[in-house]
Scaffold this motif. Structure first.
Motif, PDB file in Angstrom:
ATOM      1  N   SER A  99      24.351  56.308 -58.387  1.00 44.86           N
ATOM      2  CA  SER A  99      23.614  57.576 -58.414  1.00 44.86           C
ATOM      3  C   SER A  99      22.968  57.832 -59.766  1.00 44.86           C
ATOM      4  N   ILE A 100      21.837  58.546 -59.702  1.00 45.40           N
ATOM      5  CA  ILE A 100      21.113  58.974 -60.893  1.00 45.40           C
ATOM      6  C   ILE A 100      20.509  60.336 -60.577  1.00 45.40           C
ATOM      7  N   THR A 101      20.439  61.202 -61.575  1.00 44.29           N
ATOM      8  CA  THR A 101      19.829  62.523 -61.406  1.00 44.29           C
ATOM      9  C   THR A 101      18.562  62.576 -62.254  1.00 44.29           C
ATOM     10  N   PRO A 102      17.399  62.487 -61.609  1.00 44.89           N
ATOM     11  CA  PRO A 102      16.139  62.519 -62.361  1.00 44.89           C
ATOM     12  C   PRO A 102      15.984  63.824 -63.145  1.00 44.89           C
ATOM     13  N   THR A 103      15.381  63.734 -64.327  1.00 47.70           N
ATOM     14  CA  THR A 103      15.169  64.917 -65.153  1.00 47.70           C
ATOM     15  C   THR A 103      13.875  65.641 -64.805  1.00 47.70           C
ATOM     16  N   SER A 104      13.000  64.984 -64.053  1.00 50.19           N
ATOM     17  CA  SER A 104      11.739  65.587 -63.622  1.00 50.19           C
ATOM     18  C   SER A 104      11.407  65.072 -62.219  1.00 50.19           C
ATOM     19  N   SER A 105      10.879  65.947 -61.386  1.00 47.64           N
ATOM     20  CA  SER A 105      10.540  65.549 -60.013  1.00 47.64           C
ATOM     21  C   SER A 105       9.329  64.619 -59.955  1.00 47.64           C
ATOM     22  N   THR A 106       8.593  64.481 -61.044  1.00 52.28           N
ATOM     23  CA  THR A 106       7.444  63.567 -61.048  1.00 52.28           C
ATOM     24  C   THR A 106       7.811  62.174 -61.547  1.00 52.28           C
ATOM     25  N   ASN A 107       8.993  62.029 -62.136  1.00 45.12           N
ATOM     26  CA  ASN A 107       9.395  60.724 -62.659  1.00 45.12           C
ATOM     27  C   ASN A 107       9.730  59.753 -61.546  1.00 45.12           C
ATOM     28  N   LYS A 108       9.706  58.468 -61.875  1.00 44.06           N
ATOM     29  CA  LYS A 108       9.974  57.384 -60.928  1.00 44.06           C
ATOM     30  C   LYS A 108      11.328  56.766 -61.251  1.00 44.06           C
ATOM     31  N   ILE A 109      11.889  56.056 -60.277  1.00 49.45           N
ATOM     32  CA  ILE A 109      13.133  55.332 -60.481  1.00 49.45           C
ATOM     33  C   ILE A 109      12.880  53.854 -60.214  1.00 49.45           C
ATOM     34  N   LEU A 110      13.153  53.014 -61.211  1.00 55.20           N
ATOM     35  CA  LEU A 110      13.075  51.575 -61.051  1.00 55.20           C
ATOM     36  C   LEU A 110      14.478  51.090 -60.691  1.00 55.20           C
ATOM     37  N   VAL A 111      14.605  50.472 -59.507  1.00 53.76           N
ATOM     38  CA  VAL A 111      15.886  49.969 -59.010  1.00 53.76           C
ATOM     39  C   VAL A 111      15.883  48.450 -59.170  1.00 53.76           C
ATOM     40  N   ILE A 112      16.912  47.914 -59.815  1.00 50.79           N
ATOM     41  CA  ILE A 112      17.052  46.476 -60.007  1.00 50.79           C
ATOM     42  C   ILE A 112      18.398  46.057 -59.430  1.00 50.79           C
ATOM     43  N   VAL A 113      18.412  45.060 -58.553  1.00 49.21           N
ATOM     44  CA  VAL A 113      19.668  44.561 -57.992  1.00 49.21           C
ATOM     45  C   VAL A 113      19.786  43.066 -58.228  1.00 49.21           C
ATOM     46  N   CYS A 114      21.016  42.609 -58.377  1.00 50.09           N
ATOM     47  CA  CYS A 114      21.318  41.195 -58.547  1.00 50.09           C
ATOM     48  C   CYS A 114      22.635  40.938 -57.839  1.00 50.09           C
ATOM     49  N   TYR A 115      22.690  39.884 -57.009  1.00 50.32           N
ATOM     50  CA  TYR A 115      23.894  39.646 -56.209  1.00 50.32           C
ATOM     51  C   TYR A 115      23.952  38.191 -55.761  1.00 50.32           C
ATOM     52  N   SER A 116      25.103  37.818 -55.235  1.00 53.10           N
ATOM     53  CA  SER A 116      25.322  36.486 -54.682  1.00 53.10           C
ATOM     54  C   SER A 116      25.524  36.642 -53.181  1.00 53.10           C
ATOM     55  N   VAL A 117      24.922  35.727 -52.402  1.00 52.96           N
ATOM     56  CA  VAL A 117      24.964  35.890 -50.945  1.00 52.96           C
ATOM     57  C   VAL A 117      24.923  34.533 -50.255  1.00 52.96           C
ATOM     58  N   ASN A 118      25.424  34.494 -49.031  1.00 48.49           N
ATOM     59  CA  ASN A 118      25.385  33.286 -48.215  1.00 48.49           C
ATOM     60  C   ASN A 118      24.928  33.663 -46.814  1.00 48.49           C
ATOM     61  N   ILE A 119      24.230  32.790 -46.183  1.00 43.08           N
ATOM     62  CA  ILE A 119      23.755  32.839 -44.801  1.00 43.08           C
ATOM     63  C   ILE A 119      22.460  33.644 -44.698  1.00 43.08           C
TER      64      ILE A 119
END
Length: 159
Positions: A56-76
């Motif tokens: 979770s993140i609480t933006p400080t302004s309703s016009t700001n954007k959120i950059l989401v970065i994910v990294c994980y290990s997976v099979n299939i």
């Protein structure tokens, strides 16, 4: 040529602060980072489902954007996306943001740029489903094979 200090913009001195309103567009306002899961996670669903816990993140302004970065290990074979709140596929693309059709362990990462238009707390998830909507099991982070854990970083960017 001589330049007056007032020509240089905002000057910070000891004890002074820079208001968020004076930050330039593209400035990283805040960063939240965390682990998505600590054990092996299995998803057997034809719909996008959260993988582990969200962040979770609480933006400080309703016009700001959120950059989401994910990294994980997976099979299939699987499809992954980013979810926020009850929307588990923010991209709107039928197959999510990433489709993996292999059958061996691999590390993956991707980014998503979101516009939540809110100053309320926003919870983001890595979401997944079986390849092409199948219900085959998707395994995240097989520790018996020394697979890494999944991580997510959220960055609020000034618009």
């Amino acid at each position: 040529q001589t330049c007056a200090l007032s020509d240089l913009g905002t000057i910070l001195t000891t004890g002074s602060t820079l208001s968020a309103a004076n930050l330039p567009t593209g400035t990283v306002v805040q960063v939240v980072s965390g682990q998505l899961y600590s054990n092996r996670v299995t998803i057997s669903s034809s719909t996008f489902t959260p993988v582990g816990s969200g962040l979770s993140i609480t933006p400080t302004s309703s016009t700001n954007k959120i950059l989401v970065i994910v990294c994980y290990s997976v099979n299939i074979q699987h499809e992954c996306s980013i979810g926020r709140g009850a929307n588990y596929n923010l991209s709107g693309y039928t197959h999510g943001l990433l489709t993996y059709s292999g059958a061996v362990w691999g590390n993956e990462s991707f980014f998503y740029y979101d516009s939540p238009a809110s100053t309320s707390s926003q919870t983001y998830y890595l979401t997944a489903r079986g390849y092409s909507g199948s219900t085959s099991s998707v395994y995240f982070s097989d520790f018996s094979a020394d697979g890494p854990m999944g991580y997510m970083t959220l960055m609020e960017i000034k618009a």
